[in-house]
Design a protein around this motif. Structure first.
Motif, mmCIF file in Angstrom:
data_model
loop_
_atom_site.group_PDB
_atom_site.id
_atom_site.type_symbol
_atom_site.label_atom_id
_atom_site.label_comp_id
_atom_site.label_asym_id
_atom_site.label_seq_id
_atom_site.Cartn_x
_atom_site.Cartn_y
_atom_site.Cartn_z
ATOM 1 N N LEU A 50 0.648 -1.126 0.338
ATOM 2 C CA LEU A 50 -0.328 0.419 -0.127
ATOM 3 C C LEU A 50 0.491 1.664 -0.237
ATOM 4 C CD1 LEU A 50 -2.375 -0.613 2.802
ATOM 5 C CD2 LEU A 50 -3.204 -0.908 0.422
ATOM 6 N N ASN A 51 0.273 2.378 -1.139
ATOM 7 C CA ASN A 51 0.765 3.758 -1.088
ATOM 8 C C ASN A 51 0.032 4.975 -1.715
ATOM 9 O OD1 ASN A 51 1.132 2.843 -4.218
ATOM 10 N ND2 ASN A 51 3.485 2.373 -3.400
ATOM 11 N N LYS A 52 0.372 5.472 -1.247
ATOM 12 C CA LYS A 52 0.082 7.154 -2.146
ATOM 13 C C LYS A 52 -0.329 6.892 -3.307
ATOM 14 C CE LYS A 52 -1.851 9.545 1.297
ATOM 15 N NZ LYS A 52 -2.936 9.820 1.997
ATOM 16 N N GLU A 53 0.011 6.833 -4.012
ATOM 17 C CA GLU A 53 0.137 6.355 -5.509
ATOM 18 C C GLU A 53 -0.563 5.375 -6.210
ATOM 19 O OE1 GLU A 53 3.513 6.221 -4.079
ATOM 20 O OE2 GLU A 53 3.428 8.151 -4.205
ATOM 21 N N SER A 54 -1.053 3.703 -5.578
ATOM 22 C CA SER A 54 -2.238 3.279 -5.730
ATOM 23 C C SER A 54 -2.538 3.731 -5.347
ATOM 24 C CB SER A 54 -0.959 1.837 -6.055
ATOM 25 O OG SER A 54 -0.769 1.483 -4.299
ATOM 26 N N GLU A 55 -2.755 4.343 -4.120
ATOM 27 C CA GLU A 55 -4.830 4.666 -3.749
ATOM 28 C C GLU A 55 -5.530 4.546 -4.709
ATOM 29 O OE1 GLU A 55 -6.415 6.048 0.615
ATOM 30 O OE2 GLU A 55 -4.722 5.871 0.997
ATOM 31 N N PRO A 56 -7.202 4.736 -5.382
ATOM 32 C CA PRO A 56 -7.758 5.493 -5.247
ATOM 33 C C PRO A 56 -8.689 6.057 -5.039
ATOM 34 C CG PRO A 56 -8.977 3.278 -5.199
ATOM 35 C CD PRO A 56 -7.029 3.118 -4.520
ATOM 36 N N SER A 57 -8.536 7.829 -5.800
ATOM 37 C CA SER A 57 -8.849 8.995 -4.985
ATOM 38 C C SER A 57 -10.611 8.261 -4.518
ATOM 39 C CB SER A 57 -9.023 9.834 -5.944
ATOM 40 O OG SER A 57 -9.580 9.733 -7.009
ATOM 41 N N ARG A 58 -10.554 9.221 -3.351
ATOM 42 C CA ARG A 58 -12.309 8.884 -3.321
ATOM 43 C C ARG A 58 -13.085 10.644 -3.744
ATOM 44 N NH1 ARG A 58 -9.916 5.734 0.626
ATOM 45 N NH2 ARG A 58 -9.865 4.088 -0.006
ATOM 46 N N ASN A 59 -14.299 10.373 -4.467
ATOM 47 C CA ASN A 59 -14.839 12.093 -4.339
ATOM 48 C C ASN A 59 -15.351 11.947 -2.947
ATOM 49 O OD1 ASN A 59 -16.814 10.332 -4.513
ATOM 50 N ND2 ASN A 59 -17.581 10.686 -6.650
#
Length: 157
Positions: free
Chosen positions: A70-79
């Motif tokens: 897990l890292n910030k780049e691979s985390e999907p953005s949530r609206n």
């Protein structure tokens, strides 16, 4: 003291940004809960909590977290709609808990802490191997057959 440690560690599980630190704080929470079990004269529950939860399950969580990387780049953005739905769901859960505890009566009865034989491993073993020996052995055979089945299914041809 144990309650303060358990509450602080539980808050740190929720607020930690790093998932590995969250798992480590969860282990601290489990140890604090095991301390509560010991104070309530339930040594068996304390030992099982440490061995099963703080030991085996947390190691499994750590391996899974390290495997999925897990890292910030691979985390999907949530609206914001997803965040709002989560806040509404959490508020509904809080409302249900408050409604369920609204009519709860608190008795002044205290637990038998230092004296008594409730929760001792000696009494559990005596009951388990005299009264419940046949169901205990049947369950052990069931677990053994499940392990053999898992090994055979996982074995490559």
């Amino acid at each position: 003291m144990l309650s303060v440690v358990a509450l602080f560690a539980a808050l740190m599980v929720i607020t930690s940004k790093n998932p590995v630190y969250s798992v480590l704080w969860l282990i601290v929470t489990f140890f604090a809960i095991s301390g509560h079990y010991i104070l309530l004269n339930a040594q068996f529950l304390a030992i099982v909590n440490i061995i099963v939860y703080a030991g085996a399950i947390m190691v499994l969580f750590l391996f899974v977290i390290m495997l999925i990387n897990l890292n910030k780049e691979s985390e999907p953005s949530r609206n914001r709609w997803v965040k709002m739905a989560g806040a509404v769901a959490g508020g509904c859960l809080l409302l249900v808990i408050v409604a369920a505890l609204k009519n709860t009566e608190f008795n002044d009865k205290s637990a038998e802490v230092v004296s008594g034989d409730i929760g001792l491993i000696k009494n559990l073993g005596k009951e388990l191997f005299t009264t419940f020996v046949v169901p205990f052995e049947i369950s052990s055979i069931l677990f053994l057959s499940a392990m053999v089945g898992a090994v055979l299914m996982g074995k490559k041809d």
